[in-house]
Design an enzyme around this catalytic site. Structure first.
Site, PDB file in Angstrom:
ATOM      1  N   ARG A  76      -0.822 -14.871   3.691  1.00 37.85           N
ATOM      2  CA  ARG A  76      -1.610 -14.274   4.779  1.00 37.85           C
ATOM      3  C   ARG A  76      -0.881 -14.449   6.115  1.00 37.85           C
ATOM      4  O   ARG A  76      -0.867 -13.557   6.953  1.00 37.85           O
ATOM      5  CB  ARG A  76      -3.013 -14.908   4.858  1.00 37.85           C
ATOM      6  CG  ARG A  76      -3.945 -14.509   3.728  1.00 37.85           C
ATOM      7  CD  ARG A  76      -4.375 -13.068   3.779  1.00 37.85           C
ATOM      8  NE  ARG A  76      -5.258 -12.769   4.887  1.00 37.85           N
ATOM      9  CZ  ARG A  76      -5.939 -11.626   5.005  1.00 37.85           C
ATOM     10  NH1 ARG A  76      -5.841 -10.671   4.083  1.00 37.85           N
ATOM     11  NH2 ARG A  76      -6.710 -11.408   6.035  1.00 37.85           N
ATOM     12  N   LYS A  95       0.839  -1.194   0.000  1.00 41.03           N
ATOM     13  CA  LYS A  95       0.000   0.000   0.000  1.00 41.03           C
ATOM     14  C   LYS A  95       0.879   1.251   0.000  1.00 41.03           C
ATOM     15  O   LYS A  95       2.098   1.171   0.224  1.00 41.03           O
ATOM     16  CB  LYS A  95      -0.924  -0.044   1.232  1.00 41.03           C
ATOM     17  CG  LYS A  95      -1.883  -1.252   1.233  1.00 41.03           C
ATOM     18  CD  LYS A  95      -2.752  -1.251   2.484  1.00 41.03           C
ATOM     19  CE  LYS A  95      -3.621  -2.490   2.549  1.00 41.03           C
ATOM     20  NZ  LYS A  95      -4.490  -2.491   3.760  1.00 41.03           N
ATOM     21  N   GLU A 110      -9.206 -10.690  -7.596  1.00 45.06           N
ATOM     22  CA  GLU A 110      -8.314  -9.541  -7.483  1.00 45.06           C
ATOM     23  C   GLU A 110      -7.260  -9.531  -8.593  1.00 45.06           C
ATOM     24  O   GLU A 110      -6.937  -8.471  -9.133  1.00 45.06           O
ATOM     25  CB  GLU A 110      -7.667  -9.528  -6.088  1.00 45.06           C
ATOM     26  CG  GLU A 110      -8.704  -9.204  -5.006  1.00 45.06           C
ATOM     27  CD  GLU A 110      -8.224  -9.473  -3.578  1.00 45.06           C
ATOM     28  OE1 GLU A 110      -7.041  -9.827  -3.397  1.00 45.06           O
ATOM     29  OE2 GLU A 110      -9.050  -9.340  -2.650  1.00 45.06           O
ATOM     30  N   TYR A 122     -12.165  -3.182  -2.797  1.00 43.93           N
ATOM     31  CA  TYR A 122     -12.665  -3.268  -1.421  1.00 43.93           C
ATOM     32  C   TYR A 122     -14.195  -3.299  -1.368  1.00 43.93           C
ATOM     33  O   TYR A 122     -14.776  -2.891  -0.361  1.00 43.93           O
ATOM     34  CB  TYR A 122     -12.132  -2.095  -0.605  1.00 43.93           C
ATOM     35  CG  TYR A 122     -10.684  -2.296  -0.148  1.00 43.93           C
ATOM     36  CD1 TYR A 122     -10.306  -3.414   0.596  1.00 43.93           C
ATOM     37  CD2 TYR A 122      -9.702  -1.354  -0.452  1.00 43.93           C
ATOM     38  CE1 TYR A 122      -8.990  -3.594   1.021  1.00 43.93           C
ATOM     39  CE2 TYR A 122      -8.370  -1.535  -0.027  1.00 43.93           C
ATOM     40  CZ  TYR A 122      -8.043  -2.657   0.708  1.00 43.93           C
ATOM     41  OH  TYR A 122      -6.746  -2.841   1.138  1.00 43.93           O
ATOM     42  N   HIS A 138      -1.462  -5.582   1.455  1.00 38.33           N
ATOM     43  CA  HIS A 138      -2.679  -6.369   1.238  1.00 38.33           C
ATOM     44  C   HIS A 138      -2.296  -7.712   0.635  1.00 38.33           C
ATOM     45  O   HIS A 138      -1.375  -7.780  -0.176  1.00 38.33           O
ATOM     46  CB  HIS A 138      -3.620  -5.646   0.259  1.00 38.33           C
ATOM     47  CG  HIS A 138      -4.700  -6.541  -0.267  1.00 38.33           C
ATOM     48  ND1 HIS A 138      -5.885  -6.754   0.409  1.00 38.33           N
ATOM     49  CD2 HIS A 138      -4.745  -7.336  -1.363  1.00 38.33           C
ATOM     50  CE1 HIS A 138      -6.611  -7.637  -0.267  1.00 38.33           C
ATOM     51  NE2 HIS A 138      -5.947  -8.000  -1.347  1.00 38.33           N
ATOM     52  N   ARG A 194       3.294  -7.018   8.923  1.00 39.15           N
ATOM     53  CA  ARG A 194       2.572  -5.978   9.656  1.00 39.15           C
ATOM     54  C   ARG A 194       3.078  -5.874  11.098  1.00 39.15           C
ATOM     55  O   ARG A 194       3.160  -4.788  11.662  1.00 39.15           O
ATOM     56  CB  ARG A 194       1.070  -6.263   9.621  1.00 39.15           C
ATOM     57  CG  ARG A 194       0.432  -5.992   8.246  1.00 39.15           C
ATOM     58  CD  ARG A 194      -0.925  -6.635   8.138  1.00 39.15           C
ATOM     59  NE  ARG A 194      -1.677  -6.201   6.958  1.00 39.15           N
ATOM     60  CZ  ARG A 194      -2.824  -6.749   6.583  1.00 39.15           C
ATOM     61  NH1 ARG A 194      -3.363  -7.727   7.299  1.00 39.15           N
ATOM     62  NH2 ARG A 194      -3.455  -6.324   5.513  1.00 39.15           N
ATOM     63  N   PHE A 197     -14.985   3.172   7.747  1.00 37.29           N
ATOM     64  CA  PHE A 197     -13.671   3.610   7.282  1.00 37.29           C
ATOM     65  C   PHE A 197     -13.500   3.493   5.763  1.00 37.29           C
ATOM     66  O   PHE A 197     -12.417   3.753   5.241  1.00 37.29           O
ATOM     67  CB  PHE A 197     -12.568   2.817   7.999  1.00 37.29           C
ATOM     68  CG  PHE A 197     -12.688   1.308   7.858  1.00 37.29           C
ATOM     69  CD1 PHE A 197     -12.216   0.658   6.730  1.00 37.29           C
ATOM     70  CD2 PHE A 197     -13.299   0.556   8.863  1.00 37.29           C
ATOM     71  CE1 PHE A 197     -12.331  -0.718   6.585  1.00 37.29           C
ATOM     72  CE2 PHE A 197     -13.424  -0.838   8.725  1.00 37.29           C
ATOM     73  CZ  PHE A 197     -12.940  -1.466   7.585  1.00 37.29           C
ATOM     74  N   ASN A 228      -1.477  -0.332   7.472  1.00 34.28           N
ATOM     75  CA  ASN A 228      -0.930  -1.671   7.736  1.00 34.28           C
ATOM     76  C   ASN A 228      -0.120  -2.244   6.566  1.00 34.28           C
ATOM     77  O   ASN A 228       0.045  -3.443   6.425  1.00 34.28           O
ATOM     78  CB  ASN A 228      -2.030  -2.632   8.217  1.00 34.28           C
ATOM     79  CG  ASN A 228      -3.097  -2.862   7.169  1.00 34.28           C
ATOM     80  OD1 ASN A 228      -3.012  -2.335   6.066  1.00 34.28           O
ATOM     81  ND2 ASN A 228      -4.095  -3.658   7.498  1.00 34.28           N
TER      82      ASN A 228
HETATM   83  P1  IDP Z   1      -7.210  -7.476   5.500  1.00 34.09           P
HETATM   84  O1  IDP Z   1      -6.529  -6.364   4.759  1.00 34.09           O
HETATM   85  O2  IDP Z   1      -6.340  -8.025   6.608  1.00 34.09           O
HETATM   86  O3  IDP Z   1      -7.746  -8.549   4.578  1.00 34.09           O
HETATM   87  P2  IDP Z   1      -9.926  -6.390   5.798  1.00 34.09           P
HETATM   88  O4  IDP Z   1     -10.853  -6.609   6.940  1.00 34.09           O
HETATM   89  O5  IDP Z   1     -10.283  -6.962   4.462  1.00 34.09           O
HETATM   90  O6  IDP Z   1      -8.475  -6.867   6.276  1.00 34.09           O
HETATM   91  O7  IDP Z   1      -9.766  -4.824   5.653  1.00 34.09           O
HETATM   92  C1  IDP Z   1      -9.155  -4.259   4.533  1.00 34.09           C
HETATM   93  C2  IDP Z   1      -8.338  -3.067   4.950  1.00 34.09           C
HETATM   94  O8  IDP Z   1      -9.186  -2.069   5.494  1.00 34.09           O
HETATM   95  C3  IDP Z   1      -7.323  -3.348   6.074  1.00 34.09           C
HETATM   96  O9  IDP Z   1      -6.131  -3.917   5.589  1.00 34.09           O
HETATM   97  C4  IDP Z   1      -7.124  -1.971   6.645  1.00 34.09           C
HETATM   98  O10 IDP Z   1      -6.214  -1.209   5.847  1.00 34.09           O
HETATM   99  C5  IDP Z   1      -8.506  -1.358   6.518  1.00 34.09           C
HETATM  100  N1  IDP Z   1      -9.247  -1.498   7.769  1.00 34.09           N
HETATM  101  C6  IDP Z   1      -9.822  -2.618   8.256  1.00 34.09           C
HETATM  102  N2  IDP Z   1     -10.418  -2.390   9.446  1.00 34.09           N
HETATM  103  C7  IDP Z   1     -10.202  -1.073   9.700  1.00 34.09           C
HETATM  104  C8  IDP Z   1     -10.576  -0.209  10.788  1.00 34.09           C
HETATM  105  O11 IDP Z   1     -11.217  -0.607  11.770  1.00 34.09           O
HETATM  106  N3  IDP Z   1     -10.152   1.087  10.688  1.00 34.09           N
HETATM  107  C9  IDP Z   1      -9.440   1.565   9.633  1.00 34.09           C
HETATM  108  N4  IDP Z   1      -9.085   0.792   8.603  1.00 34.09           N
HETATM  109  C10 IDP Z   1      -9.443  -0.516   8.632  1.00 34.09           C
END
Ligand code: IDP
Length: 162
Positions: free
Chosen positions: A96, A20, A137, A60, A126, A113, A68, A123
């Protein structure tokens, strides 16, 4: 059957990985790519891209209703994003594990991470969470002709038999 044919039947699972904008700005691309190479996976495609809003929103789409979502799309579209496809046995689940939990504060040390991030909205990386999302994707981010078929000579030192 030839070794390559057997390898491609059993070990050619693919996943979509994206560093990212925070990871690119912080100069982590090389170290992240090195971790996936070190594990034994091979890279099939790579590009630096500033994603459109349409691309980020489709990527997404499952998170559309989250509070968010708008911030997430704004962040991803700010670019640059290092979009990649990686290949190898069990690569979706293993990458993962290598990246760690969504929230870097609960990611184990040793994960990407866990080692490099603090906030969930920054973080770094992805990776597809299932084989079906990997397929979706990869098709969303890449044209088929950008996926490079090649036969890494290291395979025989990484895979015992396939
Ligand atoms: P992942 O990236 O570990 O698969 P997902 O739940 O698919 O997790 O969320 C996608 C992305 O959305 C996360 O990597 C993160 O950047 C963002 N995200 C997820 N939860 C939150 C939150 O509670 N606050 C802000 N950003 C979030």
């Amino acid at each position: 059957r030839s070794y390559f044919l057997r390898w491609s039947m059993h070990c050619s699972e693919r996943t979509f990985v994206a560093i990212k904008p925070d990871g690119v700005h912080r100069g982590l691309m090389g170290r992240i790519i090195a971790r996936l190479e070190d594990k034994g996976y091979s890279i099939v495609a790579l590009k630096l891209i500033k994603p459109s809003k349409t691309l980020a929103e489709s990527h997404y789409e499952a998170l559309q209703s989250k509070p968010f979502f708008a911030d997430l799309v704004a962040f991803i579209t700010s670019g640059p994003v290092c979009a990649m496809v990686w290949e190898g046995k069990d690569v979706v689940a293993q990458v993962r594990k290598l990246i760690g939990n969504t929230d870097p504060l609960t990611s184990a040390p040793g994960t990407i991470r866990g080692d490099f991030g603090v906030d969930i909205g920054r973080n770094i990386i992805h990776a597809s969470d299932s084989i079906s999302s990997a397929k979706r994707e990869i098709e969303l981010w890449f044209h088929t002709q950008d996926l490079i078929e090649w036969n890494p000579t290291l395979h025989e030192w990484i895979y015992e038999k396939v």
